[in-house]
Design a protein around this motif. Structure first.
Motif, PDB file in Angstrom:
ATOM      1  N   PRO A   1    -130.082  -1.580  -3.126  1.00  0.00           N
ATOM      2  CA  PRO A   1    -131.265  -2.453  -3.068  1.00  0.00           C
ATOM      3  C   PRO A   1    -131.024  -3.771  -2.353  1.00  0.00           C
ATOM      4  CG  PRO A   1    -131.037  -1.493  -5.248  1.00  0.00           C
ATOM      5  CD  PRO A   1    -129.778  -1.152  -4.512  1.00  0.00           C
ATOM      6  N   ASN A   2    -129.775  -4.214  -2.255  1.00  0.00           N
ATOM      7  CA  ASN A   2    -129.503  -5.461  -1.539  1.00  0.00           C
ATOM      8  C   ASN A   2    -129.624  -5.325  -0.024  1.00  0.00           C
ATOM      9  OD1 ASN A   2    -129.171  -7.565  -3.349  1.00  0.00           O
ATOM     10  ND2 ASN A   2    -127.002  -7.164  -3.704  1.00  0.00           N
ATOM     11  N   VAL A   3    -129.775  -4.113   0.493  1.00  0.00           N
ATOM     12  CA  VAL A   3    -130.025  -3.949   1.930  1.00  0.00           C
ATOM     13  C   VAL A   3    -131.445  -4.435   2.211  1.00  0.00           C
ATOM     14  CG1 VAL A   3    -130.334  -2.321   3.834  1.00  0.00           C
ATOM     15  CG2 VAL A   3    -128.390  -2.063   2.278  1.00  0.00           C
ATOM     16  N   VAL A   4    -131.548  -5.543   2.946  1.00  0.00           N
ATOM     17  CA  VAL A   4    -132.855  -6.161   3.201  1.00  0.00           C
ATOM     18  C   VAL A   4    -133.249  -6.136   4.674  1.00  0.00           C
ATOM     19  CG1 VAL A   4    -132.695  -7.667   1.187  1.00  0.00           C
ATOM     20  CG2 VAL A   4    -131.834  -8.466   3.404  1.00  0.00           C
ATOM     21  N   ASP A  12    -125.474 -16.872   3.450  1.00  0.00           N
ATOM     22  CA  ASP A  12    -126.695 -16.403   2.799  1.00  0.00           C
ATOM     23  C   ASP A  12    -126.738 -14.891   2.653  1.00  0.00           C
ATOM     24  OD1 ASP A  12    -128.343 -18.968   2.575  1.00  0.00           O
ATOM     25  OD2 ASP A  12    -127.773 -18.974   4.690  1.00  0.00           O
ATOM     26  N   GLY A  13    -125.889 -14.190   3.391  1.00  0.00           N
ATOM     27  CA  GLY A  13    -125.863 -12.736   3.320  1.00  0.00           C
ATOM     28  C   GLY A  13    -124.694 -12.217   4.126  1.00  0.00           C
ATOM     29  N   ILE A  14    -124.495 -10.905   4.077  1.00  0.00           N
ATOM     30  CA  ILE A  14    -123.428 -10.282   4.855  1.00  0.00           C
ATOM     31  C   ILE A  14    -124.013  -9.274   5.834  1.00  0.00           C
ATOM     32  CG2 ILE A  14    -121.598 -10.680   3.177  1.00  0.00           C
ATOM     33  CD1 ILE A  14    -121.951  -7.778   2.228  1.00  0.00           C
ATOM     34  N   PHE A  15    -123.276  -9.087   6.916  1.00  0.00           N
ATOM     35  CA  PHE A  15    -123.669  -8.187   8.002  1.00  0.00           C
ATOM     36  C   PHE A  15    -122.622  -7.078   8.056  1.00  0.00           C
ATOM     37  CE2 PHE A  15    -123.697  -7.515  12.811  1.00  0.00           C
ATOM     38  CZ  PHE A  15    -124.855  -6.753  12.802  1.00  0.00           C
ATOM     39  N   THR A  68    -110.953  -0.872   4.167  1.00  0.00           N
ATOM     40  CA  THR A  68    -111.981  -1.262   3.208  1.00  0.00           C
ATOM     41  C   THR A  68    -111.516  -2.438   2.360  1.00  0.00           C
ATOM     42  OG1 THR A  68    -112.990   0.929   3.150  1.00  0.00           O
ATOM     43  CG2 THR A  68    -113.320  -0.471   1.211  1.00  0.00           C
ATOM     44  N   GLU A  69    -110.232  -2.467   2.030  1.00  0.00           N
ATOM     45  CA  GLU A  69    -109.716  -3.579   1.231  1.00  0.00           C
ATOM     46  C   GLU A  69    -109.961  -4.915   1.926  1.00  0.00           C
ATOM     47  OE1 GLU A  69    -108.119  -0.770   1.887  1.00  0.00           O
ATOM     48  OE2 GLU A  69    -107.944   0.113  -0.122  1.00  0.00           O
ATOM     49  N   GLU A  70    -109.685  -4.967   3.237  1.00  0.00           N
ATOM     50  CA  GLU A  70    -109.901  -6.224   3.958  1.00  0.00           C
ATOM     51  C   GLU A  70    -111.387  -6.499   4.153  1.00  0.00           C
ATOM     52  OE1 GLU A  70    -108.718  -8.568   8.086  1.00  0.00           O
ATOM     53  OE2 GLU A  70    -107.529  -6.823   7.482  1.00  0.00           O
ATOM     54  N   VAL A  71    -112.191  -5.468   4.330  1.00  0.00           N
ATOM     55  CA  VAL A  71    -113.635  -5.664   4.421  1.00  0.00           C
ATOM     56  C   VAL A  71    -114.138  -6.374   3.166  1.00  0.00           C
ATOM     57  CG1 VAL A  71    -115.858  -4.458   4.360  1.00  0.00           C
ATOM     58  CG2 VAL A  71    -114.115  -3.744   5.987  1.00  0.00           C
ATOM     59  N   ILE A  72    -113.709  -5.918   2.016  1.00  0.00           N
ATOM     60  CA  ILE A  72    -114.156  -6.515   0.757  1.00  0.00           C
ATOM     61  C   ILE A  72    -113.683  -7.965   0.653  1.00  0.00           C
ATOM     62  CG2 ILE A  72    -113.913  -6.400  -1.755  1.00  0.00           C
ATOM     63  CD1 ILE A  72    -113.716  -3.306  -1.374  1.00  0.00           C
ATOM     64  N   GLU A  73    -112.444  -8.225   1.025  1.00  0.00           N
ATOM     65  CA  GLU A  73    -111.941  -9.599   0.968  1.00  0.00           C
ATOM     66  C   GLU A  73    -112.690 -10.502   1.950  1.00  0.00           C
ATOM     67  OE1 GLU A  73    -109.868 -10.756  -1.381  1.00  0.00           O
ATOM     68  OE2 GLU A  73    -110.110  -8.712  -2.157  1.00  0.00           O
ATOM     69  N   THR A  74    -113.041  -9.956   3.106  1.00  0.00           N
ATOM     70  CA  THR A  74    -113.801 -10.729   4.086  1.00  0.00           C
ATOM     71  C   THR A  74    -115.201 -11.027   3.562  1.00  0.00           C
ATOM     72  OG1 THR A  74    -112.533  -9.688   5.868  1.00  0.00           O
ATOM     73  CG2 THR A  74    -114.573 -10.796   6.488  1.00  0.00           C
ATOM     74  N   ALA A  75    -115.803 -10.068   2.862  1.00  0.00           N
ATOM     75  CA  ALA A  75    -117.098 -10.307   2.229  1.00  0.00           C
ATOM     76  C   ALA A  75    -116.983 -11.391   1.162  1.00  0.00           C
ATOM     77  CB  ALA A  75    -117.626  -9.009   1.625  1.00  0.00           C
ATOM     78  N   ASP A 105    -120.082   4.409   0.841  1.00  0.00           N
ATOM     79  CA  ASP A 105    -119.115   3.993  -0.177  1.00  0.00           C
ATOM     80  C   ASP A 105    -118.624   2.567   0.090  1.00  0.00           C
ATOM     81  OD1 ASP A 105    -119.375   6.478  -1.297  1.00  0.00           O
ATOM     82  OD2 ASP A 105    -117.382   7.205  -0.744  1.00  0.00           O
ATOM     83  N   GLN A 106    -118.382   2.251   1.364  1.00  0.00           N
ATOM     84  CA  GLN A 106    -117.887   0.925   1.707  1.00  0.00           C
ATOM     85  C   GLN A 106    -118.957  -0.146   1.486  1.00  0.00           C
ATOM     86  OE1 GLN A 106    -116.952  -0.702   5.853  1.00  0.00           O
ATOM     87  NE2 GLN A 106    -114.936   0.051   5.209  1.00  0.00           N
ATOM     88  N   ILE A 107    -120.198   0.182   1.812  1.00  0.00           N
ATOM     89  CA  ILE A 107    -121.287  -0.769   1.565  1.00  0.00           C
ATOM     90  C   ILE A 107    -121.414  -1.050   0.072  1.00  0.00           C
ATOM     91  CG2 ILE A 107    -123.774  -1.170   1.729  1.00  0.00           C
ATOM     92  CD1 ILE A 107    -123.800   0.540   4.242  1.00  0.00           C
ATOM     93  N   ILE A 108    -121.352  -0.012  -0.745  1.00  0.00           N
ATOM     94  CA  ILE A 108    -121.477  -0.176  -2.193  1.00  0.00           C
ATOM     95  C   ILE A 108    -120.350  -1.048  -2.734  1.00  0.00           C
ATOM     96  CG2 ILE A 108    -121.306   1.058  -4.385  1.00  0.00           C
ATOM     97  CD1 ILE A 108    -122.879   3.354  -3.046  1.00  0.00           C
ATOM     98  N   GLU A 109    -119.135  -0.862  -2.243  1.00  0.00           N
ATOM     99  CA  GLU A 109    -118.015  -1.679  -2.715  1.00  0.00           C
ATOM    100  C   GLU A 109    -118.214  -3.150  -2.343  1.00  0.00           C
ATOM    101  OE1 GLU A 109    -113.940  -0.316  -2.778  1.00  0.00           O
ATOM    102  OE2 GLU A 109    -114.563   1.582  -1.880  1.00  0.00           O
ATOM    103  N   GLN A 110    -118.729  -3.414  -1.149  1.00  0.00           N
ATOM    104  CA  GLN A 110    -119.012  -4.802  -0.776  1.00  0.00           C
ATOM    105  C   GLN A 110    -120.117  -5.384  -1.646  1.00  0.00           C
ATOM    106  OE1 GLN A 110    -118.948  -5.668   3.707  1.00  0.00           O
ATOM    107  NE2 GLN A 110    -119.126  -3.442   3.665  1.00  0.00           N
ATOM    108  N   ASP A 111    -121.130  -4.583  -1.891  1.00  0.00           N
ATOM    109  CA  ASP A 111    -122.258  -5.033  -2.699  1.00  0.00           C
ATOM    110  C   ASP A 111    -121.793  -5.410  -4.111  1.00  0.00           C
ATOM    111  OD1 ASP A 111    -125.020  -5.503  -3.212  1.00  0.00           O
ATOM    112  OD2 ASP A 111    -125.181  -3.531  -4.149  1.00  0.00           O
TER     113      ASP A 111
END
Length: 328
Positions: free
Chosen positions: A175-178, A105-108, A89-96, A133-139
């Protein structure tokens, strides 16, 4: 109101050099294939670093470099979203954060990977926090529009996508899930699409399987798409969807039955999907090699030969047949 999720995204493959380093020059040319097409720019977009782009086998630095190249070549002509998957998750967040810094324009977002308790045996309805939890941390880290890649343990009838209750929970809490990529068999697709339509805000139904675009359009279950099928069949796919857009059912049927359906149906083998994306893109003359980084296996010559014939039938330009043999 149109959101980031309502575009038609290419899940871009990643060209490789013979030593399996990133083919940066080839990738630039590949991005321009889409960015310079005025028909595609009307509603199209790019997803950089998706599963089709071998994100599981790329370093964080390579992911950032791929996104930088895409941003440079697209020059703002169409929206670009970036995959953020990593093992931790730490690297996911850094990649985001990298994606935001580069200007995406957004993340996948893709679920975590690991042992069976968070992959093949995961009960997403019972334990949505495994991914939520991981989506929320990226958001929280980047505050960008989010498109999901909701693969999970494969609860029927939602295989291989996320089941209904987990889907609704994520959409309501973030809410950022579009956009919701629709990685489902047909019955599950119908259920998820219907329930997404009932939400109190718009979450785009994003058809994934190019082999089902005809049915998606016929049932009004297609807001946008994020799909690897765009990599190699741009023109016939545009012809097909534009006929639907214009209410020309006869025209849509003609393209679909004129070779596009057979091509997409062959590619759409879940066990060979990404291999076949890359083979088809190579045979269409858009990248220099069909090979993927290990542990992805080499394509079979029978696959290459079959895809070559199907591309021709779908009126996709192909390389010389003498160039289609790969060394054993």
């Amino acid at each position: 109101m149109k959101t980031i999720g309502d575009y038609r995204y290419v899940a871009c493959v990643m060209p490789m050099n013979p030593d399996f380093s990133l083919d940066e020059a080839g990738f630039r040319k590949f991005i321009r294939h889409f960015a310079d097409n005025p028909r595609f720019r009307n509603a199209g977009g790019l997803c950089i670093n998706p599963e089709a782009g071998e994100i599981f086998y790329m370093t964080r630095a390579e992911k950032r470099r791929a996104l930088e190249i895409a941003m440079e070549e697209a020059q703002g002509k169409l929206p670009i979203i970036a995959g953020t998957w990593a093992l931790t998750t730490e690297e996911v967040i850094e990649t985001a954060k990298d994606a935001k810094a580069v200007g995406a324009d957004g993340i996948f977002v893709t679920p975590p990977q690991g042992f069976g308790d968070i992959t093949s045996s995961w009960d997403a309805d019972k334990y949505p926090e495994v991914w939520l939890d991981q989506i929320i941390e990226q958001d929280r880290a980047v505050d960008l529009p989010i498109v999901t890649h909701p693969v999970s343990g494969g609860q029927m009838p939602f295989y291989p996508g996320l089941p209904l209750q987990a889907t609704l929970r994520i959409c309501k809490e973030v809410p950022n899930v579009v956009g919701w990529k629709m990685t489902y068999m047909y019955d599950g697709f119908r259920i998820i699409a219907r329930e997404l339509r009932k939400l109190d805000r718009h979450v785009a139904v994003m058809g994934a399987l190019g082999s089902r675009f005809h049915e998606y359009r016929a049932t009004n279950s297609f807001d946008g798409t994020l799909s690897g099928f765009w990599n190699y069949a741009l023109e016939p796919m545009l012809d097909h969807l534009e006929a639907w857009d214009n209410g020309d059912l006869s025209g849509a049927n003609a393209v679909w039955e004129g070779g596009l359906s057979d091509l997409q149906s062959y590619i759409a083998d879940f066990g060979r999907l990404h291999i076949r994306y890359k083979v088809a893109t190579w045979l269409a003359g858009l990248i220099q090699s069909p090979l993927m980084r290990k542990p992805m296996p080499r394509p079979l010559q029978t696959e290459i030969d079959t895809i070559y014939e199907l591309l021709q039938r779908a009126n996709v330009s192909v390389i010389d047949r003498r160039e289609t043999k790969i060394a054993a």
